[in-house]
Structure formats: structure tokens, C-alpha cells
Design an enzyme around this catalytic site. Structure first.
Site, mmCIF file in Angstrom:
data_model
loop_
_atom_site.group_PDB
_atom_site.id
_atom_site.type_symbol
_atom_site.label_atom_id
_atom_site.label_comp_id
_atom_site.label_asym_id
_atom_site.label_seq_id
_atom_site.Cartn_x
_atom_site.Cartn_y
_atom_site.Cartn_z
ATOM 1 N N ASP A 173 -5.969 0.269 -9.589
ATOM 2 C CA ASP A 173 -7.735 1.435 -8.692
ATOM 3 C C ASP A 173 -8.636 0.881 -10.445
ATOM 4 O O ASP A 173 -9.584 1.225 -10.678
ATOM 5 C CB ASP A 173 -7.368 2.787 -9.136
ATOM 6 C CG ASP A 173 -6.641 3.128 -7.140
ATOM 7 O OD1 ASP A 173 -7.347 2.773 -6.736
ATOM 8 O OD2 ASP A 173 -5.913 3.886 -7.448
ATOM 9 N N SER A 226 0.924 -1.101 0.347
ATOM 10 C CA SER A 226 0.055 -0.033 0.123
ATOM 11 C C SER A 226 0.936 1.109 -0.169
ATOM 12 O O SER A 226 1.364 1.685 0.804
ATOM 13 C CB SER A 226 -0.856 -0.103 1.141
ATOM 14 O OG SER A 226 -0.969 1.383 1.721
HETATM 15 C C1 S3P Z 1 -3.183 5.900 -3.546
HETATM 16 C C2 S3P Z 1 -1.996 4.187 -3.643
HETATM 17 C C3 S3P Z 1 -3.671 3.287 -3.433
HETATM 18 C C4 S3P Z 1 -4.444 3.898 -4.904
HETATM 19 C C5 S3P Z 1 -5.082 5.103 -4.061
HETATM 20 C C6 S3P Z 1 -4.111 6.091 -4.156
HETATM 21 C C7 S3P Z 1 -2.040 7.024 -3.502
HETATM 22 O O1 S3P Z 1 -3.855 2.848 -2.116
HETATM 23 O O2 S3P Z 1 -5.921 2.444 -4.493
HETATM 24 O O3 S3P Z 1 -6.351 4.888 -4.942
HETATM 25 O O4 S3P Z 1 -1.744 7.662 -4.107
HETATM 26 O O5 S3P Z 1 -0.946 6.746 -2.380
HETATM 27 P P1 S3P Z 1 -2.801 2.164 -1.317
HETATM 28 O O6 S3P Z 1 -2.762 2.918 -0.861
HETATM 29 O O7 S3P Z 1 -3.987 0.730 -2.143
HETATM 30 O O8 S3P Z 1 -1.799 1.631 -2.846
#
Ligand code: S3P
Length: 444
Positions: free
Chosen positions: A326, A177
Site C-alpha cells: 500500500d 494476498s
Molecule cells: C489488506 C491486505 C492488502 C492491502 C489492503 C488490506 C488486508 O491487500 O493492500 O489494503 O487487510 O488484508 P492484499 O489482499 O492484496 O494483500
């Protein structure tokens, strides 16, 4: 369906998508540009910033915390201008809770940003955000010394009470994440020593690419990122490229609408974000990219996609999911039109996005007669190249922007109008989605 429901009718396009388009600024990079500028000493210059509800949540939050935001609207709809950060003096305690709206990125990154400061800040959000897990961030930040109240609560509203004596952390993240990784790295900037995050597979690396532009010492290898603290960010300049996650909707539209051939210009080609192109290619789509420039360390360029009349199913392995996390709903719609079964392996993270997107994809595809199911962590879609959308379909979205655009695309690329509940939620990431698609239609 009740009378109060907010339904938008989406009609099929009456011609192929042809020509070139630019998509709005990248959401992840826009959030980081705004938040890092707010943390920095001095005035940062930003351009190409996405003007959407999510980014407005970050802008509203940093204003309440004492950063001076002076952004204006450019003719292309993006935001540009200066943000003067709080720098060494730190953020000021806001008089009321900070409402992060629908934005998980605003919330989780703010948790890391606030962890090193001796102030109390309550974070809250909309119904969807208040259901999303936050312990994945508050857990490691608590190990660094920050406090979160109520203790042991996984969801917003949460009050964070930071500390100036934050300890560096070597963290083995259980999930890939970028929000978790970034929150820990941002807190680590104020801790003494090296803070390291190791991920099971690499998530998007915009933080690692942008922090050095703000003067931080960052190292990044695949799946491991480090910062060395303590350090104060210094103002910088950020030019935000177009958002590949928004581009994916245009690309999938072109793949599905007969006769289409489009180019998307000025879009981020960061390899951690364009996994959807590889998946489209695996399904038989003629999709290509060409790098033309870089803004900071972010590559950007042109994506070209053509209609494909022989889509076939494919398998997306679990370690590739972070590069298209996404885009799974819209790729699932493409898979619904493909011959054979498509499988997305290891998609548990989709269950904790703005909605449970695994369940939402299965429910939505069932409405158009397509079989999709989950088995353990995997999502299966049994496509139908002769798919005919039944009359009168009403798609639910749970106000999830990516579902709103996915189901709108089912109508735009289909044989009859569909209704989409709360379609306006596309304003979270891509307010001009429908007009951008329509601008590409070459009427027959
Ligand atoms: C994001 C990371 C992703 C993504 C989200 C935006 C970011 O989530 O799904 O829309 O800007 O760091 P994760 O934290 O699960 O990677």
C-alpha cells in the site's frame, strides 16, 4: 477539468516537521478485530480501533448480520468498547444488500465469514469496489462448497449462499494476498479438518496472529498458513496498534521536508508491514524503529525518520512488495525526488487496488515532470533531486485514499500549491492526515 470537480488546494508547509505523533489504529487489524469479534461467542473488548470509512463498512456489515456493536469514541479519536458476536447461532440474513463501500477487506473477509452459513447475502460496494476482482476469493470458496451468484461473475454485486457442509481446502494461492488468505482461513474454521493456504510470497499475517487469541488453532510459517476446524471463535480482547501504512505518509513527509526529524509512537512494527522503512533506508534516509511493546502477538513501537538531502534510487525486489504493497505510491513520490532510477519489481497487484495505482503513479508523476513507466510487471521512476513542481498542477485521485495523500504530500513538501481532486477520500483510512501533518510543522 469540469466545474463539478471537487478540488482541494494543498499549500507547501512553511517549516520542518518536528516532534512526536501517534497515528490512528491499523486498518487491517481493526477490520479483523471487528469481524472476528462478530463471529465469536460472547462479548469481545476492543480498543484503539481505527474510526475511518473502511472500518465503518465492517462495523455496519456486522451490525446488519446480527452482531451487537457498542463502540464509543475515545479522546484520541479511536473507537473502543464491546462487540457481542453471533457465535454458534450464526449470522442472521439481512433484509437488504450489505454495502461494503470502498472496502475490499470488508468484502473479501465477509465472503469467507458467510461461506459456512445457510443464508443468502448480497454484497455490493462503491464504483471502485464494484470494479475489483472477487473471483480470487469466490473461486476457492466455491471449491469448499459455497455458491456465488451470478455464477462466473468476477465483480460485485454478488450474492453468496453458504453451506453448513463446507469442505476443508489445501489452496495454492496464485497471488500473495492477505485478503484471499484470510477469507479461506475464516471459512476453514467451520470445515472439518485442516485448511491450508500457500502463498508465492508471504502477505501480512494479522489473521494468523489474531485467530489464536480468539481460541482458534492456527499454524503459520512463512508463506503457509493453516487452521483446523470445526471450531467456534471465543470472545477476546484486542488492542489495535497504530497503522504503519498511515505512518508511512508521515515518514515520507519527514524524509522530503528539509530539516525534519520526527518520531511516530505506538505504531505496529509487524515485519510484514514495514517494508517501506527498508526502502527509505535504501534510498539513504535515516529511518529507524524501536520495539517497545506487543499487543497480543503484534509488535509495536516507535519509528524515527529524518530529512534526507541525498536521496538516491533503489531496487525493490518482487518478494518484498507484499510488505509495502500500500506504500508504493508514496514511496514513488520519494523516488521522484531521488537521484537515479528506482524500480519496484512485480507490482501487478497494484493494478487491482482501489484504482490502477501503477497507471495513477505514472500519470501523477508526469504532471510534475517526472518520468515513470511500467515494463512488464515492474514500475520504474527516474528521479530528479532538483525537482521543481510546476504552478497549477491538478492531481486526479480516482477517489483512492492513498493517492489523495500521496499527491497532497507532493504539495506539502513542494515549492508551490497543488490541487488534489477528491482529497476527502483520505477518510477511508486516515481522516486526520492533513491536521496530523500540520501539527508537526515548526513554523519558520
Ligand atoms: C489488506 C491486505 C492488502 C492491502 C489492503 C488490506 C488486508 O491487500 O493492500 O489494503 O487487510 O488484508 P492484499 O489482499 O492484496 O494483500
Amino acid at each position: 477539468m469540469t466545474a463539478q470537480e471537487n478540488l482541494t488546494t494543498i499549500e507547501p508547509v512553511n517549516g520542518p516537521l518536528v516532534g512526536s505523533i501517534s497515528v490512528p489504529g491499523d486498518k487491517s487489524i481493526s477490520h479483523r478485530a471487528v469481524l472476528f469479534a462478530a463471529m465469536a461467542e460472547g462479548t469481545s473488548r476492543l480498543s484503539g480501533v481505527l474510526d475511518s470509512e473502511d472500518v465503518r463498512s465492517s462495523l455496519g456489515a456486522v451490525s446488519k448480520l446480527g452482531a451487537k456493536v457498542n463502540l464509543e469514541k475515545a479522546p484520541d479519536g479511536s473507537l473502543y468498547g464491546g462487540i457481542t458476536g453471533w457465535g454458534v447461532k450464526g449470522p442472521s440474513a439481512p433484509s437488504e444488500p450489505i454495502d461494503c463501500g470502498n472496502s475490499g477487506t470488508t468484502t473479501r473477509l465477509l465472503m469467507g465469514i458467510l461461506a459456512p452459513w445457510d443464508i443468502e447475502v448480497e454484497l455490493t460496494g462503491d464504483d471502485s469496489l464494484r470494479r475489483r476482482p472477487m473471483r480470487r476469493v469466490s473461486g476457492p470458496l466455491s471449491r469448499m462448497g459455497a455458491k456465488f451468484l451470478p455464477e462466473d461473475q468476477d465483480t460485485l454485486p454478488l450474492t453468496i449462499h453458504g453451506t453448513r457442509n463446507l469442505k476443508a481446502l489445501d489452496y495454492d494461492a496464485p497471488v500473495a494476498s492477505a485478503q484471499v488468505k484470510t477469507a479461506i482461513l475464516l471459512a476453514g474454521l467451520s470445515a472439518d479438518g485442516t485448511t491450508r493456504v500457500t502463498e508465492p510470497s508471504p502477505s501480512r499475517n494479522h489473521t494468523e496472529l489474531m485467530l489464536p487469541e480468539f481460541g482458534a488453532h492456527t499454524t503459520a510459517a512463512s508463506g503457509v498458513a493453516e487452521v483446523v476446524g470445526p471450531t467456534t471463535l471465543k470472545a477476546s480482547e484486542v488492542v489495535v496498534p497504530g497503522d504503519p501504512s498511515s505512518a508511512a505518509f508521515i515518514a515520507c513527509a519527514a524524509a522530503l521536508i528539509p530539516g525534519s526529524a520526527i518520531q511516530i509512537e505506538g505504531v505496529s512494527l509487524n515485519p510484514a508491514r514495514i517494508g517501506f522503512l527498508r526502502t527509505l533506508e535504501q534510498m539513504g534516509v535515516d529511518a529507524s524503529r524501536r520495539s517497545v511493546s506487543s499487543s497480543g502477538k503484534e509488535l509495536s513501537g516507535i519509528i524515527s525518520v529524518q530529512y534526507c538531502d541525498k536521496l538516491h534510487g533503489c531496487e525493490v525486489p518482487a518478494d518484498k512488495i507484499p510488505s509495502l504493497v500500500d506504500e508504493v505510491p508514496v514511496l514513488a513520490l520519494v523516488a521522484a525526488h531521488a537521484k537515479g532510477i528506482t524500480v519496484f519489481r512485480g507490482v501487478d497487484e497494484l493494478r487491482v487496488k482501489e484504482t490502477d495505482r501503477v497507471a495513477a503513479v505514472i500519470d501523477g508523476l508526469a504532471k510534475i515532470g517526472v518520468d515513470a513507466w511500467a515494463d512488464g510487471s515492474d514500475l520504474f521512476i527516474e528521479g530528479n533531486p532538483d525537482l521543481v513542481i510546476p504552478e497549477g498542477v491538478k492531481f486526479e485521485t480516482g477517489k483512492d485514499h492513498r493517492l489523495a495523500m500521496t499527491w497532497a504530500l507532493a504539495g506539502l513538501s513542494g515549492n508551490c500549491p497543488v490541487q488534489v481532486a477528491d482529497f476527502e477520500s483520505c477518510a477511508v483510512s486516515y481522516p486526520a492526515f492533513l491536521s496530523d501533518i500540520r501539527s508537526l510543522v515548526r513554523e519558520r
